[in-house]
Write a protein that holds these residues in place. Structure first.
Motif, PDB file in Angstrom:
ATOM      1  N   THR A 261     -22.518  26.411  -1.008  1.00 56.18           N
ATOM      2  CA  THR A 261     -23.368  27.070  -2.363  1.00 56.18           C
ATOM      3  C   THR A 261     -24.137  26.958  -1.597  1.00 56.18           C
ATOM      4  N   THR A 262     -25.110  28.551  -2.457  1.00 55.52           N
ATOM      5  CA  THR A 262     -25.656  29.303  -2.015  1.00 55.52           C
ATOM      6  C   THR A 262     -26.738  29.421  -3.031  1.00 55.52           C
ATOM      7  N   PHE A 263     -28.178  28.625  -3.097  1.00 55.99           N
ATOM      8  CA  PHE A 263     -29.238  29.170  -3.729  1.00 55.99           C
ATOM      9  C   PHE A 263     -30.959  29.080  -3.372  1.00 55.99           C
ATOM     10  N   GLN A 264     -31.156  29.639  -3.842  1.00 58.24           N
ATOM     11  CA  GLN A 264     -32.597  30.002  -3.615  1.00 58.24           C
ATOM     12  C   GLN A 264     -34.091  28.644  -3.948  1.00 58.24           C
ATOM     13  N   VAL A 265     -35.033  28.542  -3.004  1.00 57.94           N
ATOM     14  CA  VAL A 265     -35.855  27.374  -2.982  1.00 57.94           C
ATOM     15  C   VAL A 265     -36.882  28.044  -2.513  1.00 57.94           C
ATOM     16  N   PHE A 266     -37.960  27.707  -3.113  1.00 56.65           N
ATOM     17  CA  PHE A 266     -39.810  27.434  -2.460  1.00 56.65           C
ATOM     18  C   PHE A 266     -39.766  27.887  -1.426  1.00 56.65           C
ATOM     19  N   ASN A 267     -40.225  28.442  -0.399  1.00 55.59           N
ATOM     20  CA  ASN A 267     -40.390  27.627   1.080  1.00 55.59           C
ATOM     21  C   ASN A 267     -42.617  26.852   1.144  1.00 55.59           C
ATOM     22  N   GLY A 268     -43.135  26.887   0.534  1.00 59.76           N
ATOM     23  CA  GLY A 268     -44.242  26.591   0.266  1.00 59.76           C
ATOM     24  C   GLY A 268     -45.135  27.632   0.556  1.00 59.76           C
ATOM     25  N   LYS A 269     -44.874  29.162   0.717  1.00 57.19           N
ATOM     26  CA  LYS A 269     -46.249  30.146   1.121  1.00 57.19           C
ATOM     27  C   LYS A 269     -45.894  31.045  -0.507  1.00 57.19           C
ATOM     28  N   GLU A 270     -46.988  31.139  -0.251  1.00 54.25           N
ATOM     29  CA  GLU A 270     -48.135  31.683  -1.369  1.00 54.25           C
ATOM     30  C   GLU A 270     -48.834  32.373  -0.667  1.00 54.25           C
ATOM     31  N   LYS A 271     -49.459  33.818  -1.878  1.00 52.32           N
ATOM     32  CA  LYS A 271     -50.113  34.259  -2.110  1.00 52.32           C
ATOM     33  C   LYS A 271     -50.501  34.594  -3.139  1.00 52.32           C
ATOM     34  N   ARG A 272     -52.076  34.587  -3.554  1.00 53.40           N
ATOM     35  CA  ARG A 272     -53.033  34.654  -4.334  1.00 53.40           C
ATOM     36  C   ARG A 272     -53.557  36.186  -4.808  1.00 53.40           C
ATOM     37  N   LYS A 273     -53.438  37.317  -5.790  1.00 49.59           N
ATOM     38  CA  LYS A 273     -54.202  38.500  -5.662  1.00 49.59           C
ATOM     39  C   LYS A 273     -54.950  38.416  -6.638  1.00 49.59           C
ATOM     40  N   HIS A 274     -56.149  39.309  -6.830  1.00 48.27           N
ATOM     41  CA  HIS A 274     -57.267  38.802  -8.740  1.00 48.27           C
ATOM     42  C   HIS A 274     -57.268  40.473  -8.290  1.00 48.27           C
ATOM     43  N   TYR A 275     -57.041  41.060  -9.726  1.00 46.06           N
ATOM     44  CA  TYR A 275     -57.248  42.082 -10.392  1.00 46.06           C
ATOM     45  C   TYR A 275     -58.085  42.496 -11.499  1.00 46.06           C
ATOM     46  N   LEU A 276     -58.543  43.479 -11.695  1.00 47.75           N
ATOM     47  CA  LEU A 276     -59.766  43.675 -13.070  1.00 47.75           C
ATOM     48  C   LEU A 276     -58.756  44.682 -13.990  1.00 47.75           C
ATOM     49  N   LYS A 277     -58.362  44.590 -14.255  1.00 45.59           N
ATOM     50  CA  LYS A 277     -57.735  45.299 -15.207  1.00 45.59           C
ATOM     51  C   LYS A 277     -58.258  45.668 -16.453  1.00 45.59           C
ATOM     52  N   LEU A 278     -58.388  47.467 -16.190  1.00 45.61           N
ATOM     53  CA  LEU A 278     -59.110  48.538 -17.041  1.00 45.61           C
ATOM     54  C   LEU A 278     -57.652  48.778 -18.058  1.00 45.61           C
ATOM     55  N   GLY A 279     -57.110  48.981 -19.242  1.00 43.65           N
ATOM     56  CA  GLY A 279     -55.805  49.385 -19.885  1.00 43.65           C
ATOM     57  C   GLY A 279     -55.377  49.073 -18.923  1.00 43.65           C
ATOM     58  N   LYS A 280     -54.795  50.504 -18.877  1.00 39.50           N
ATOM     59  CA  LYS A 280     -53.258  51.080 -17.795  1.00 39.50           C
ATOM     60  C   LYS A 280     -53.432  50.306 -16.170  1.00 39.50           C
ATOM     61  N   TRP A 281     -54.876  50.613 -15.638  1.00 35.14           N
ATOM     62  CA  TRP A 281     -55.074  50.303 -14.449  1.00 35.14           C
ATOM     63  C   TRP A 281     -55.169  49.164 -14.086  1.00 35.14           C
ATOM     64  N   GLN A 282     -54.994  48.616 -13.056  1.00 39.04           N
ATOM     65  CA  GLN A 282     -55.233  47.568 -12.062  1.00 39.04           C
ATOM     66  C   GLN A 282     -56.266  47.855 -10.605  1.00 39.04           C
ATOM     67  N   VAL A 283     -57.894  47.759 -10.783  1.00 35.64           N
ATOM     68  CA  VAL A 283     -58.230  47.121  -9.539  1.00 35.64           C
ATOM     69  C   VAL A 283     -58.322  46.242  -9.254  1.00 35.64           C
ATOM     70  N   PRO A 284     -57.727  46.232  -7.562  1.00 34.90           N
ATOM     71  CA  PRO A 284     -58.025  44.601  -6.835  1.00 34.90           C
ATOM     72  C   PRO A 284     -59.769  44.090  -6.837  1.00 34.90           C
ATOM     73  N   ILE A 285     -59.941  42.852  -6.599  1.00 33.28           N
ATOM     74  CA  ILE A 285     -61.083  42.756  -6.748  1.00 33.28           C
ATOM     75  C   ILE A 285     -61.398  41.525  -5.383  1.00 33.28           C
ATOM     76  N   TRP A 286     -59.643  40.906  -4.984  1.00 25.70           N
ATOM     77  CA  TRP A 286     -59.718  40.274  -4.057  1.00 25.70           C
ATOM     78  C   TRP A 286     -58.487  39.809  -3.729  1.00 25.70           C
ATOM     79  N   GLY A 287     -58.169  39.264  -2.569  1.00 20.70           N
ATOM     80  CA  GLY A 287     -56.464  39.614  -2.073  1.00 20.70           C
ATOM     81  C   GLY A 287     -56.039  40.140  -1.597  1.00 20.70           C
ATOM     82  N   PHE A 288     -56.597  41.334  -0.885  1.00 20.08           N
ATOM     83  CA  PHE A 288     -56.121  42.260  -0.242  1.00 20.08           C
ATOM     84  C   PHE A 288     -55.153  42.307   1.214  1.00 20.08           C
ATOM     85  N   GLY A 289     -53.889  43.224   1.380  1.00 16.44           N
ATOM     86  CA  GLY A 289     -53.172  43.466   2.516  1.00 16.44           C
ATOM     87  C   GLY A 289     -51.918  42.925   1.455  1.00 16.44           C
ATOM     88  N   LYS A 290     -51.154  43.764   2.715  1.00 21.28           N
ATOM     89  CA  LYS A 290     -49.779  44.227   1.925  1.00 21.28           C
ATOM     90  C   LYS A 290     -49.556  42.829   2.360  1.00 21.28           C
TER      91      LYS A 290
END
Length: 397
Positions: A261-290
């Motif tokens: 059986t093949t299935f997907q599981v979360f490995n515990g790694k996560e990243k949070r990014k914060h944005y200020l949304k102006l209409g259809k535009w999103q401006v990142p304010i925290w959590g930069f990086g690829k």
């Protein structure tokens, strides 16, 4: 031609040029790279024109050797506007502070309405809301979304079956559905107990009524087990027969389980990014990086921003990216058979009453086909087979 809006932000000056060498001065300005527009002649010895604030010194330098006089008429644009505002700094600060206070008050919790709950349950809900930070005076930006509040309340309070949470402006409105107490069993006037399926009787507990079968006796579906007619012949009376008659019954079930059986599981790694949304535009304010996750799941928590009673097209958005990975699980044939048996047991128990027990099991058929194990299992179950049946006039023992 330069963009007029760019010139507005950098500053615009209206200039009056008078004298005999106006044409020579204008040509000299053009050769010097001074941008001139809105040139208008006023008689034979005067013109008005507009230049950018950054070109004022160049114009003065060009006018030194010309037979012309320059006079600055009007100033417009952002630099001059800011200068005027700085002169009235107190008024500006007061206006900004006023708008800021209105903005904060518009995004604060001012009311919590709870409908459908009795006072005791409502008290528990308010205590739980207080623990989650959902209280009057709290900013909505620091409160979980309505789905999270709903899930938390349902998990923490046993008295409610469902709760709907809705944010109406600055008020949280909750609609509660409480759990219903089990209905008291109806008083049965008179009844017999009959078999709901064929079985072999293994035990009996008769509270009221006359037993009509014995242990180890085979019975058929619908056969009388306990009679509600008691007493001697000629002195009988009808009562509601009560009791439990346990019989050995038989079930057959079929299950299949893949060996791989093949299935997907979360490995515990996560990243949070914060944005200020102006209409259809999103401006990142925290959590930069690829984002370095190859496979991930995105959870979006968006908080709308309000001003007074209006919802403005600005919102704060938090995105949580959780990495997931592919896991391959393989069973040996022996492991697959054991797990398939356990699946079959759980399936059987889901169709039985709580006091039923599995006495035995027997694998009737076992096969491995197309990467799957298939089992056909026969179960021996001990369960209460007695069900009530009203006594019809004329029934006898």
């Amino acid at each position: 031609m330069k963009n007029q809006w760019i010139l507005f932000f950098s500053g615009i000056v209206a200039v009056k040029v008078s004298g005999n060498g106006i044409e020579r001065l204008i040509n000299k300005c053009i050769r010097s790279g001074i941008y001139i527009w809105n040139v208008k002649r006023h008689g034979t010895h005067a013109v008005t024109l507009k230049i950018g604030l950054q070109d004022v010194h160049k114009l003065r330098h060009a006018a030194r050797d010309s037979d012309c006089k320059i006079e600055f008429l009007r100033r417009s644009g952002v630099p001059f506007l800011l200068k005027r505002l700085m002169k009235n700094g107190g008024f500006l600060a007061g206006a900004i502070l006023f708008l800021f206070i209105i903005f904060i008050l518009s995004n604060m919790v001012w009311g919590i309405e709870i409908k459908g709950a009795n006072p005791a349950t409502e008290y528990k809900i308010r205590k739980e809301l207080d623990k989650m930070g959902v209280k009057v005076g709290q900013l909505q930006f620091f409160i979980n979304n309505v789905e999270g509040i709903q899930s938390e309340l349902t998990n923490q309070i046993d008295e409610i079956t469902w709760v709907g949470v809705e944010l109406k402006g600055t008020t949280y409105s909750l609609k509660v559905v409480e759990k219903n107490e089990p209905k008291k069993p109806k008083q049965v006037d008179r009844q017999n107990l009959v078999a709901k399926k064929k079985a072999v009787i293994v035990d009996m507990f008769v509270e009221e009524g006359q037993p009509m079968v014995e242990v180890n006796q085979h019975v058929k579906k619908g056969q009388l087990l306990v009679s509600g007619v008691i007493g001697k012949e000629g002195e009988t009376k009808e009562v509601p027969a009560k009791g439990k008659v346990y019989g050995e019954t038989w079930y057959k079930t079929e299950v299949e389980l893949p060996l791989e059986t093949t299935f997907q599981v979360f490995n515990g790694k996560e990243k949070r990014k914060h944005y200020l949304k102006l209409g259809k535009w999103q401006v990142p304010i925290w959590g930069f990086g690829k984002l370095e996750f190859n496979q991930y799941e995105t959870e979006v928590n968006e908080k709308k921003v309000r001003f007074l009673k209006w919802q403005i097209p600005i919102s704060y958005t938090e995105k949580t990216f959780r990495e997931r990975e592919k896991v391959e699980r393989s069973y040996s044939k022996k492991e697959a058979v054991n797990i398939a048996k356990e699946m079959a047991r759980k399936d059987i128990k889901s169709h039985l009453s709580e006091d039923a027990i599995i006495k035995g099991e027997n694998v009737l058929q076992q096969s491995f086909e197309n990467g799957k194990v298939k089992l056909s299992i026969h179960f021996q179950i001990i369960e209460n087979i007695a069900v009530g049946q009203p006594i019809i006039q004329g029934d006898s023992e």
